[in-house]
Each structure stands twice: as structure tokens, then as C-alpha cells.
Design an enzyme around this catalytic site. Structure first.
Site, PDB file in Angstrom:
ATOM      1  N   ASP A  10      -3.830   0.292  15.584  1.00 53.32           N
ATOM      2  CA  ASP A  10      -2.846   1.362  15.798  1.00 53.32           C
ATOM      3  C   ASP A  10      -3.608   2.583  16.276  1.00 53.32           C
ATOM      4  OD1 ASP A  10      -0.372   2.870  15.589  1.00 53.32           O
ATOM      5  OD2 ASP A  10      -1.112   3.721  13.729  1.00 53.32           O
ATOM      6  N   SER A  11      -2.867   3.620  16.641  1.00 53.82           N
ATOM      7  CA  SER A  11      -3.504   4.869  17.045  1.00 53.82           C
ATOM      8  C   SER A  11      -4.142   5.581  15.847  1.00 53.82           C
ATOM      9  CB  SER A  11      -2.466   5.794  17.675  1.00 53.82           C
ATOM     10  OG  SER A  11      -1.473   6.097  16.721  1.00 53.82           O
ATOM     11  N   TYR A  42      -0.773   8.574  20.397  1.00 52.20           N
ATOM     12  CA  TYR A  42      -0.553   7.848  21.647  1.00 52.20           C
ATOM     13  C   TYR A  42       0.789   8.256  22.276  1.00 52.20           C
ATOM     14  CZ  TYR A  42      -4.179   4.176  20.816  1.00 52.20           C
ATOM     15  OH  TYR A  42      -5.335   3.475  20.637  1.00 52.20           O
ATOM     16  N   GLY A  43       1.725   8.647  21.409  1.00 52.61           N
ATOM     17  CA  GLY A  43       3.116   8.854  21.837  1.00 52.61           C
ATOM     18  C   GLY A  43       3.314   9.716  23.072  1.00 52.61           C
ATOM     19  N   CYS A  73       1.543  -0.851  16.507  1.00 50.91           N
ATOM     20  CA  CYS A  73       1.877   0.456  17.079  1.00 50.91           C
ATOM     21  C   CYS A  73       2.993   0.202  18.083  1.00 50.91           C
ATOM     22  CB  CYS A  73       0.645   1.020  17.789  1.00 50.91           C
ATOM     23  SG  CYS A  73       0.946   2.527  18.724  1.00 50.91           S
ATOM     24  N   ASN A  74       4.107   0.880  17.914  1.00 50.44           N
ATOM     25  CA  ASN A  74       5.228   0.665  18.829  1.00 50.44           C
ATOM     26  C   ASN A  74       4.901   1.138  20.240  1.00 50.44           C
ATOM     27  OD1 ASN A  74       7.937  -0.026  17.124  1.00 50.44           O
ATOM     28  ND2 ASN A  74       6.464   1.129  15.929  1.00 50.44           N
ATOM     29  N   THR A  75       4.185   2.268  20.329  1.00 54.53           N
ATOM     30  CA  THR A  75       3.844   2.796  21.652  1.00 54.53           C
ATOM     31  C   THR A  75       2.910   1.816  22.369  1.00 54.53           C
ATOM     32  OG1 THR A  75       3.827   4.932  20.506  1.00 54.53           O
ATOM     33  CG2 THR A  75       3.177   4.928  22.824  1.00 54.53           C
ATOM     34  N   GLU A 152       0.618  12.493   9.584  1.00 51.82           N
ATOM     35  CA  GLU A 152      -0.856  12.618   9.586  1.00 51.82           C
ATOM     36  C   GLU A 152      -1.270  13.851   8.778  1.00 51.82           C
ATOM     37  OE1 GLU A 152      -3.485  10.819  11.431  1.00 51.82           O
ATOM     38  OE2 GLU A 152      -2.079   9.199  11.864  1.00 51.82           O
ATOM     39  N   CYS A 201       8.315   3.494  14.894  1.00 53.62           N
ATOM     40  CA  CYS A 201       6.944   4.004  14.918  1.00 53.62           C
ATOM     41  C   CYS A 201       6.361   3.636  13.563  1.00 53.62           C
ATOM     42  CB  CYS A 201       6.942   5.515  15.113  1.00 53.62           C
ATOM     43  SG  CYS A 201       5.298   6.253  14.911  1.00 53.62           S
ATOM     44  N   THR A 202       5.162   3.104  13.582  1.00 55.98           N
ATOM     45  CA  THR A 202       4.618   2.588  12.315  1.00 55.98           C
ATOM     46  C   THR A 202       4.196   3.704  11.352  1.00 55.98           C
ATOM     47  OG1 THR A 202       2.481   2.284  13.429  1.00 55.98           O
ATOM     48  CG2 THR A 202       3.920   0.354  13.243  1.00 55.98           C
ATOM     49  N   HIS A 203       4.235   4.944  11.811  1.00 55.59           N
ATOM     50  CA  HIS A 203       4.005   6.060  10.881  1.00 55.59           C
ATOM     51  C   HIS A 203       5.245   6.354  10.032  1.00 55.59           C
ATOM     52  CE1 HIS A 203       0.483   6.937  13.334  1.00 55.59           C
ATOM     53  NE2 HIS A 203       0.153   7.939  12.535  1.00 55.59           N
TER      54      HIS A 203
END
Ligand code: DGL
Length: 307
Positions: A10-11, A42-43, A73-75, A152, A201-203
């Protein structure tokens, strides 16, 4: 083969929500996780740039002999899943299709909302994936980029349980408050009458309690982590590639950012101590894709990159 690790990336920290679920479903499988924290988020980036990152990290994982790659990561999935599947010799799974499938199964009024990064929403990946599963479902997508920073930053500022991320911090470091930001983003979605919302989004699973409060109790919240873990298990089972031992596996973690910070924050998201985290230099990653890979990536149109 069976003792090889499952590669996940992931990012940054968000993909650990997916890694955690894979570790829960497949406790004997060793995981190798790379968080590209130095280049997070990344978004907002161009999808072509994210596609190159997918090639770089996929190559790094392949060099470590993983038996399957998960783009957690979806992006990254929206930008580079199909290219990665054509490029690497091991199976590559993304997180968009599993989330779309869960949403199609959950909706009763056939109106599904999706929140994600600008890149994911711009790509149309969820609309494509949902339409491929059920052309009668309408998708309403909204980019909620500030949620990534909030996660984050919230992890850095709040040492409490990750599940309560916003309970203590929202008023402290977010101006305006999380709930004001969330209402701005989500009120238009609520007005469309969606009965299901995909956290694209995995966040975002780390904000799911707070997001659910804003959307209201009648809206089902879908995170693709569980579906993705199920798909990983099924893919390995069908290929006879599941780990054979009964013992809990040990995992490896790496980051392009600060390893000490990644270990500290990542352990909370993963729900178990990560142990020492390896530092990966960006120079190493950028040198990995071959000229042919980069040529193919450059030749891709956005339409072809969608899941
Ligand atoms: N976790 C990533 C995703 O699922 C996005 C966060 C970012 O913008 O880097 O899309």
C-alpha cells in the site's frame, strides 16, 4: 511454494487493515508487507505515476519470491491491477473487485455509495466493477482525500486504540472538526439515498465508526478487507498453495519511510507487534521495472487500466 510469503503493499499504513484480515483468516501464511510511506499519498497523483509504483513494488515482491501479490490499495488497484496481472508470474489480487462484490450483495435498493481517493474516484474503477457484477446497481462516488491525512495524522497524534481513532483526536488536530469535514463530503451522498457505502480506500476502515455516525444507522458500511482475505484464501486453496503447517506464521514488514515510526504506528493498525521494519530505498525500487514493463505501462490508456 507453500512456505513462500503472500506479498502485500500500500502507499502506507492503510493496507495493514487488509494484511490484518488476511493474517486472521490465514494465520499460518507468512506475509511480506511493503508500505510506500515516502510517497504517500497516492490518491492525488496521476494514475500513470501510481501504475509505475505498482510495477516497482510488484517487482520488489516478486524478487522476494512471494507466491501471490495483494495490491492493498484502491488507488494502486485502480491504476495498475490489470498491468500487474499481465506482468508478474504470480497471481495478483486487488481490493476494488472484492469491495464491489460485497456491496452488490449487500444493497437492497441497488444504490451504492463509494468514497475513496481522487485517483480511485477519477478512474471509475468501482463503477466498472459494480456494473460488471450487476448492471442494475447505480454507483455514486465521492472523493474524500482529507480522510487519508486524518488517518495518518491521527495515528501519529493519538496513542489510543485505533478503532477509536477519532474519539480523542478529532477536535485536537483537525480544523474544521472531522464531523464538519465528513458532513461536507457525505451529505451529498446521503441525499442520493444509498443504502450501502463502500470504504474505497484501505485507510478508511480506521474511521468507519465515525463515518457510520455521519451516514446514519440504515447505511451498511463495506470494507473490502474481509472479502479480499477470502479471495486470497480461495485462490491459494484452488492452486494447492496454502501453507501446510499449523503454527502461526511470522511476518516481515518494510517501508520506504521511517522504519521506527512504521513499526510503532503499524503495530497498532495490524493489531500485533510488527517487529523490526526493513528500510527500502526509493532508488532500489525505481531501478527494478524493465524498459519493456515501463513501455507497456506508458502505452496504457486509462480505460484499459480500470478494473
Ligand atoms: N490506502 C490507499 C487506497 O486504498 C490510498 C491512500 C493514499 O492516497 O495514498 O487508495
Amino acid at each position: 511454494m507453500e512456505s513462500a510469503a503472500i506479498g502485500i503493499f500500500d502507499s502506507g499504513l492503510g493496507g495493514l487493515t487488509v494484511a490484518r484480515e488476511i493474517a486472521r483468516v490465514l494465520p499460518s501464511e507468512p506475509l511480506l508487507y511493503l508500505g510506500d510511506t515516502a510517497r504517500c499519498p497516492y490518491g492525488p497523483r496521476d494514475l500513470a505515476e501510481v501504475r509505475r509504483f505498482v510495477l516497482e513494488i510488484g517487482s520488489w515482491l516478486e524478487n522476494r519470491h512471494v507466491k501471490l501479490i495483494v495490491i492493498a490499495c484502491n488507488t494502486g488497484t485502480a491504476a495498475g491491477l490489470s498491468l500487474a496481472q499481465r506482468t508478474f508470474s504470480v497471481p495478483v489480487l486487488g481490493v476494488v473487485e472484492p469491495g464491489a462484490r460485497a456491496a452488490v450483495q449487500a444493497t437492497t435498493n441497488r444504490r451504492v455509495g463509494v468514497i475513496g481517493t481522487e485517483g480511485t474516484v477519477r478512474s471509475g474503477a468501482y463503477s466498472h466493477a459494480v456494473r460488471a457484477l450487476d448492471a442494475g446497481v447505480t454507483v455514486f462516488s465521492v472523493a474524500t482525500p482529507r480522510f487519508v491525512d486524518i488517518v495518518e495524522e491521527g495515528l501519529r497524534r493519538d496513542s489510543g486504540r485505533v478503532e477509536d481513532l477519532l474519539a480523542h483526536t478529532s477536535e485536537v488536530f483537525i480544523r474544521p472538526s472531522f464531523y464538519e469535514i465528513a458532513r461536507d463530503y457525505l451529505d451529498p451522498l446521503k441525499r442520493t439515498g444509498v443504502d450501502t457505502l463502500v470504504l474505497g480506500c484501505t485507510h478508511f476502515p480506521l474511521l468507519s465508526t465515525a463515518i457510520s455516525q455521519v451516514m446514519g444507522p440504515s447505511v451498511k458500511i463495506i470494507s473490502s478487507a474481509e472479502e479480499t482475505a477470502r479471495e486470497v484464501a480461495e485462490t491459494l486453496r484452488r492452486r494447492d498453495a496454502l501453507a501446510t503447517g499449523q503454527r502461526a506464521a511470522s511476518h516481515s514488514f518494510a517501508t520506504t519511510g521511517d522504519p521506527a515510526e512504521f513499526e510503532l504506528l503499524g503495530s497498532r493498525v495490524f493489531g500485533a507487534p510488527l517487529g523490526p521494519v526493513e528500510k527500502v530505498e526509493l532508488d532500489e525500487l525505481t531501478s527494478l521495472p524493465s524498459p519493456e514493463m515501463l513501455r507497456e505501462a506508458a502505452a496504457m490508456t486509462e480505460e484499459r487500466s480500470c478494473v
